[in-house]
Design a protein around this motif. Structure first.
Motif, PDB file in Angstrom:
ATOM      1  N   SER A 121       0.829  -1.196   0.000  1.00  0.00           N
ATOM      2  CA  SER A 121       0.000   0.000   0.000  1.00  0.00           C
ATOM      3  C   SER A 121       0.870   1.255   0.000  1.00  0.00           C
ATOM      4  N   ALA A 122       1.925   1.250   0.801  1.00  0.00           N
ATOM      5  CA  ALA A 122       2.839   2.399   0.851  1.00  0.00           C
ATOM      6  C   ALA A 122       3.506   2.611  -0.508  1.00  0.00           C
ATOM      7  N   ARG A 123       3.923   1.525  -1.147  1.00  0.00           N
ATOM      8  CA  ARG A 123       4.546   1.657  -2.479  1.00  0.00           C
ATOM      9  C   ARG A 123       3.567   2.260  -3.489  1.00  0.00           C
ATOM     10  N   ALA A 124       2.329   1.786  -3.456  1.00  0.00           N
ATOM     11  CA  ALA A 124       1.316   2.297  -4.386  1.00  0.00           C
ATOM     12  C   ALA A 124       1.040   3.783  -4.132  1.00  0.00           C
ATOM     13  N   LYS A 125       0.920   4.144  -2.863  1.00  0.00           N
ATOM     14  CA  LYS A 125       0.688   5.552  -2.542  1.00  0.00           C
ATOM     15  C   LYS A 125       1.876   6.412  -2.957  1.00  0.00           C
ATOM     16  N   LEU A 126       3.081   5.914  -2.734  1.00  0.00           N
ATOM     17  CA  LEU A 126       4.267   6.682  -3.131  1.00  0.00           C
ATOM     18  C   LEU A 126       4.280   6.922  -4.634  1.00  0.00           C
ATOM     19  N   ALA A 127       3.908   5.926  -5.412  1.00  0.00           N
ATOM     20  CA  ALA A 127       3.857   6.094  -6.867  1.00  0.00           C
ATOM     21  C   ALA A 127       2.809   7.139  -7.242  1.00  0.00           C
ATOM     22  N   ARG A 128       1.631   7.074  -6.599  1.00  0.00           N
ATOM     23  CA  ARG A 128       0.575   8.055  -6.872  1.00  0.00           C
ATOM     24  C   ARG A 128       1.007   9.453  -6.442  1.00  0.00           C
ATOM     25  N   TYR A 129       1.642   9.545  -5.281  1.00  0.00           N
ATOM     26  CA  TYR A 129       2.098  10.844  -4.792  1.00  0.00           C
ATOM     27  C   TYR A 129       3.178  11.428  -5.699  1.00  0.00           C
ATOM     28  N   GLU A 130       4.020  10.584  -6.248  1.00  0.00           N
ATOM     29  CA  GLU A 130       5.070  11.084  -7.154  1.00  0.00           C
ATOM     30  C   GLU A 130       4.428  11.651  -8.426  1.00  0.00           C
ATOM     31  N   ARG A 131       3.399  10.985  -8.943  1.00  0.00           N
ATOM     32  CA  ARG A 131       2.700  11.527 -10.121  1.00  0.00           C
ATOM     33  C   ARG A 131       2.071  12.877  -9.793  1.00  0.00           C
ATOM     34  N   LEU A 132       1.487  12.982  -8.599  1.00  0.00           N
ATOM     35  CA  LEU A 132       0.892  14.250  -8.177  1.00  0.00           C
ATOM     36  C   LEU A 132       1.970  15.324  -8.013  1.00  0.00           C
ATOM     37  N   ARG A 133       3.106  14.946  -7.460  1.00  0.00           N
ATOM     38  CA  ARG A 133       4.214  15.905  -7.277  1.00  0.00           C
ATOM     39  C   ARG A 133       4.652  16.470  -8.622  1.00  0.00           C
ATOM     40  N   ILE A 134       4.795  15.599  -9.609  1.00  0.00           N
ATOM     41  CA  ILE A 134       5.205  16.040 -10.949  1.00  0.00           C
ATOM     42  C   ILE A 134       4.153  16.984 -11.529  1.00  0.00           C
ATOM     43  N   ARG A 135       2.873  16.641 -11.335  1.00  0.00           N
ATOM     44  CA  ARG A 135       1.803  17.504 -11.841  1.00  0.00           C
ATOM     45  C   ARG A 135       1.809  18.870 -11.146  1.00  0.00           C
ATOM     46  N   LEU A 136       2.010  18.871  -9.825  1.00  0.00           N
ATOM     47  CA  LEU A 136       2.041  20.147  -9.100  1.00  0.00           C
ATOM     48  C   LEU A 136       3.226  21.013  -9.517  1.00  0.00           C
ATOM     49  N   LEU A 137       4.364  20.383  -9.713  1.00  0.00           N
ATOM     50  CA  LEU A 137       5.546  21.156 -10.109  1.00  0.00           C
ATOM     51  C   LEU A 137       5.402  21.728 -11.514  1.00  0.00           C
ATOM     52  N   ALA A 138       4.705  21.047 -12.392  1.00  0.00           N
ATOM     53  CA  ALA A 138       4.433  21.525 -13.755  1.00  0.00           C
ATOM     54  C   ALA A 138       5.700  21.992 -14.469  1.00  0.00           C
ATOM     55  N   GLY A 139       6.748  21.187 -14.389  1.00  0.00           N
ATOM     56  CA  GLY A 139       7.989  21.509 -15.094  1.00  0.00           C
ATOM     57  C   GLY A 139       8.942  22.421 -14.336  1.00  0.00           C
ATOM     58  N   ARG A 140       8.515  22.917 -13.205  1.00  0.00           N
ATOM     59  CA  ARG A 140       9.392  23.787 -12.401  1.00  0.00           C
ATOM     60  C   ARG A 140      10.200  22.948 -11.433  1.00  0.00           C
ATOM     61  N   THR A 141      11.293  23.516 -10.961  1.00  0.00           N
ATOM     62  CA  THR A 141      12.022  22.872  -9.880  1.00  0.00           C
ATOM     63  C   THR A 141      11.236  23.104  -8.592  1.00  0.00           C
ATOM     64  N   GLU A 142      11.556  22.344  -7.560  1.00  0.00           N
ATOM     65  CA  GLU A 142      10.862  22.539  -6.289  1.00  0.00           C
ATOM     66  C   GLU A 142      11.043  23.967  -5.756  1.00  0.00           C
ATOM     67  N   PRO A 143      12.284  24.508  -5.735  1.00  0.00           N
ATOM     68  CA  PRO A 143      12.417  25.897  -5.258  1.00  0.00           C
ATOM     69  C   PRO A 143      11.622  26.900  -6.106  1.00  0.00           C
ATOM     70  N   GLU A 144      11.566  26.687  -7.424  1.00  0.00           N
ATOM     71  CA  GLU A 144      10.773  27.589  -8.275  1.00  0.00           C
ATOM     72  C   GLU A 144       9.294  27.501  -7.904  1.00  0.00           C
ATOM     73  N   HIS A 145       8.815  26.287  -7.719  1.00  0.00           N
ATOM     74  CA  HIS A 145       7.407  26.101  -7.355  1.00  0.00           C
ATOM     75  C   HIS A 145       7.105  26.774  -6.019  1.00  0.00           C
ATOM     76  N   LEU A 146       7.954  26.533  -5.027  1.00  0.00           N
ATOM     77  CA  LEU A 146       7.708  27.105  -3.700  1.00  0.00           C
ATOM     78  C   LEU A 146       7.746  28.628  -3.727  1.00  0.00           C
ATOM     79  N   ALA A 147       8.546  29.199  -4.615  1.00  0.00           N
ATOM     80  CA  ALA A 147       8.635  30.656  -4.707  1.00  0.00           C
ATOM     81  C   ALA A 147       7.517  31.264  -5.563  1.00  0.00           C
ATOM     82  N   GLN A 148       7.035  30.528  -6.559  1.00  0.00           N
ATOM     83  CA  GLN A 148       6.139  31.122  -7.556  1.00  0.00           C
ATOM     84  C   GLN A 148       4.689  30.652  -7.498  1.00  0.00           C
ATOM     85  N   ALA A 149       4.423  29.511  -6.921  1.00  0.00           N
ATOM     86  CA  ALA A 149       3.062  28.964  -6.952  1.00  0.00           C
ATOM     87  C   ALA A 149       2.100  29.868  -6.189  1.00  0.00           C
ATOM     88  N   GLU A 150       0.875  29.923  -6.673  1.00  0.00           N
ATOM     89  CA  GLU A 150      -0.146  30.717  -5.996  1.00  0.00           C
ATOM     90  C   GLU A 150      -0.400  30.179  -4.588  1.00  0.00           C
TER      91      GLU A 150
END
Length: 187
Positions: A121-150
């Motif tokens: 279950s943890a592995r499955a959730k981690l895979a789903r969370y990683e897909r969500l992370r990529i979608r949230l970042l939308a091509g930005r780096t993590e620092p860019e997202h944290l600085a620029q996201a609404e």
């Protein structure tokens, strides 16, 4: 924490139907708050009656009409009050841990199977969370997202969900290794 606070936090993203909120809960909020669709719909009705949210009917031609919910000023005020309160301490209530606690008096293979299931279950959730992370970042780096996201709250809670599931997986592997070692020594 009341379900209503999680619903109001989800509505910060904008207007949503009950169905959209249920999907949102399953896709992102589930890493820190679980709710069934039935619980969500009941809570939406109560929140609307209390004036925390408002519903707008959208008529559709080939599909059933739907209601879109949005926060009211009173809902935003309630959410602001909630965020100002100190959080209650977190407590673990986990049936699997009770079974592990009693493993020496019980069916250790059933407990092992439950631990393996938790790891999967943890592995499955981690895979789903990683897909969500990529979608949230939308091509930005993590620092860019944290600085620029609404809004960065969804990303920060996602990071916590990832860390939680990584720890679940680490613990499951450690527990299984300990049970294997114990079984080997006892032979």
């Amino acid at each position: 924490m009341a379900l209503r606070n999680a619903v109001m936090a989800a509505l910060l993203e904008g207007e949503a139907s009950g169905y959209d909120l249920a999907k949102e809960f399953d896709a992102s909020v589930a890493n820190f708050w679980m709710a069934t669709p039935q619980q969500l719909y009941r809570e939406l009705e109560r929140m609307e009656a209390e004036g925390l949210i408002r519903a707008r009917l959208v008529e559709q031609e080939r599909r059933p009409n739907k209601r879109l919910f949005s926060l009211t000023g009173a809902g935003r005020d309630a959410l602001r009050e909630f965020t100002a309160e100190p959080p209650r301490p977190t407590a673990i209530r986990d049936e699997l841990l009770v079974k592990v606690q009693a493993v020496d008096a019980g069916d250790d293979e059933a407990v092992r199977a439950a631990i393996r299931e938790r790891a999967e279950s943890a592995r499955a959730k981690l895979a789903r969370y990683e897909r969500l992370r990529i979608r949230l970042l939308a091509g930005r780096t993590e620092p860019e997202h944290l600085a620029q996201a609404e809004r960065i709250g969804p990303y920060l809670t996602l990071q916590r969900g990832i860390a939680f599931e990584q720890e679940n997986l680490r613990w499951a592997e450690q527990a299984l290794a300990a049970l294997d070692l114990r079984a080997t020594v006892r032979r």
